[in-house]
Write a protein that holds these residues in place. Sequence first.
Motif, PDB file in Angstrom:
ATOM      1  N   THR A   1       0.833  -1.202   0.000  1.00 34.17           N
ATOM      2  CA  THR A   1       0.000   0.000   0.000  1.00 34.17           C
ATOM      3  C   THR A   1       0.871   1.258   0.000  1.00 34.17           C
ATOM      4  N   LEU A   2       1.919   1.276   0.817  1.00 33.12           N
ATOM      5  CA  LEU A   2       2.816   2.421   0.836  1.00 33.12           C
ATOM      6  C   LEU A   2       3.608   2.540  -0.464  1.00 33.12           C
ATOM      7  N   SER A   3       3.974   1.399  -1.058  1.00 38.94           N
ATOM      8  CA  SER A   3       4.724   1.461  -2.322  1.00 38.94           C
ATOM      9  C   SER A   3       3.851   2.019  -3.437  1.00 38.94           C
ATOM     10  N   LYS A   4       2.548   1.759  -3.374  1.00 43.48           N
ATOM     11  CA  LYS A   4       1.618   2.363  -4.336  1.00 43.48           C
ATOM     12  C   LYS A   4       1.635   3.889  -4.207  1.00 43.48           C
ATOM     13  N   LEU A   5       1.591   4.374  -2.970  1.00 42.50           N
ATOM     14  CA  LEU A   5       1.593   5.813  -2.743  1.00 42.50           C
ATOM     15  C   LEU A   5       2.947   6.417  -3.112  1.00 42.50           C
ATOM     16  N   ALA A   6       4.023   5.675  -2.834  1.00 36.54           N
ATOM     17  CA  ALA A   6       5.358   6.149  -3.207  1.00 36.54           C
ATOM     18  C   ALA A   6       5.475   6.247  -4.716  1.00 36.54           C
ATOM     19  N   ASN A   7       4.886   5.287  -5.412  1.00 35.19           N
ATOM     20  CA  ASN A   7       4.924   5.315  -6.870  1.00 35.19           C
ATOM     21  C   ASN A   7       4.167   6.520  -7.412  1.00 35.19           C
ATOM     22  N   ARG A   8       3.047   6.817  -6.776  1.00 40.07           N
ATOM     23  CA  ARG A   8       2.259   7.986  -7.191  1.00 40.07           C
ATOM     24  C   ARG A   8       3.096   9.260  -7.033  1.00 40.07           C
ATOM     25  N   ALA A   9       3.822   9.348  -5.917  1.00 39.50           N
ATOM     26  CA  ALA A   9       4.678  10.522  -5.692  1.00 39.50           C
ATOM     27  C   ALA A   9       5.796  10.579  -6.719  1.00 39.50           C
ATOM     28  N   ALA A  10       6.394   9.423  -7.036  1.00 43.05           N
ATOM     29  CA  ALA A  10       7.480   9.380  -8.023  1.00 43.05           C
ATOM     30  C   ALA A  10       7.008   9.870  -9.380  1.00 43.05           C
ATOM     31  N   LYS A  11       5.751   9.598  -9.687  1.00 44.62           N
ATOM     32  CA  LYS A  11       5.206   9.973 -10.995  1.00 44.62           C
ATOM     33  C   LYS A  11       4.743  11.425 -11.023  1.00 44.62           C
TER      34      LYS A  11
END
Length: 426
Positions: free
Chosen positions: A143-153
Amino acid sequence: MIGLVDCNNFYVSCERAFRPDLEGRPVGVLSNNDGCVIARSAEIKQLGVEMGTPAFQLKHRIRQRGLVLLSSNYELYGDMSSRVQAVLEEFAPQVEPYSIDEMFVRFDGFETAALTEHCRKLRQQVRQYTSIPVSIGVAPTRTLSKLANRAAKKIPGYGGVCVLDRDSTATKGLLQRIELGDIWGVGRRLVERLHTMGIRSAWDLRSTDPKRIRRKFSVTLERTVLELQGTPCIEMNDFDEPRQRIMTSRSFGKLTGNYREIQEAIRQHGQRGAEKLRQQGSLARAVLVFLKTNPHRQDLPQHSPHAIVELERPTDDSREILHAASYVLDRIFLERFAYMKAGVMLLDLIDADRQQLSLLDTPQSDADRQRSKRLMATMDELNQKMGRGTLRLGMPTDGAAWHLRCANRTPRWSTRWEELPKVRVL
């Protein structure tokens, strides 16, 4: 640590990998039968083209703004996804595909401090080997990696790679800015109910007592809270439960009232449904067939029938499923209507390993089941090795109305010899 690698504007990026002339131009990829926009480049988003916009509404923009609209090329997209996965497997001990353009990557054993640089190299390698740009988010949970990916994008400062620790200041700041609706698995209705409790951001939800959330909502949302707190409790196999029904359908390339053409479409859908049934290790007890006319064509008579037939015994045999589907089609088809869609649904599924046999079963019945199992396994193996449709029941008619309309499909560059790029030497 768990990483999520997301291919940016994947369908458009696949097209650009073989069409450099599309770089910097507004490009949209259309749904089946060139109906509406399902993938957009950054340039076409800036022009205000929304997801789901019908293609016919954009014809004037093609001339005025230089829009490029392409038909879906799923064979190409699937192959490019496999190539991206092959690169990821060189950088991580375990890769778990989540969708055609998203893959979870395990970074067990890596030092957190070294992960950012490692992911930058991974991102550069994917770009070099496949031409596909990716964003990478890394965190202790999915779940956190999903949010981290959103931030990276979304946040340029990350440069396409965002690594979050469990309790870092950066993690807190990011979660405070993320709305509930952007959290994996939190839908609109949940958002409304959480708002009544004063929970409005990902950080608010993270700070809530998980047991309280379980009492008021569900164990699923409790797991989300724990994941936001950095405790892994969602595994990929949580999403791999067998489906309770299998639907295979598609709109036709053009309206048709030809029985033979519709029968061919039902035959293709039935075979594909049976393949999916065998892939998940299930048997079907009933088959539903439906037809639909075009509800937007009020100048034409409307007819959208469906019917179900119960199978004599639970089965995954394509022949038995097609026989039942053909029987249902005969019952519901009427010649005076022009149909736009047909489909087959397999119902009342059971686990193939837990089939309850009838008291009337004989040794001959068991022998028939074993022959059927071997035949279907042979068909699936050949189609897997040689390509889907290599071995099938009945041949489709070329140019039939039910075939997809793909007027603007690019060549399948990476999977078809006859469609390889050609170089002219002067």
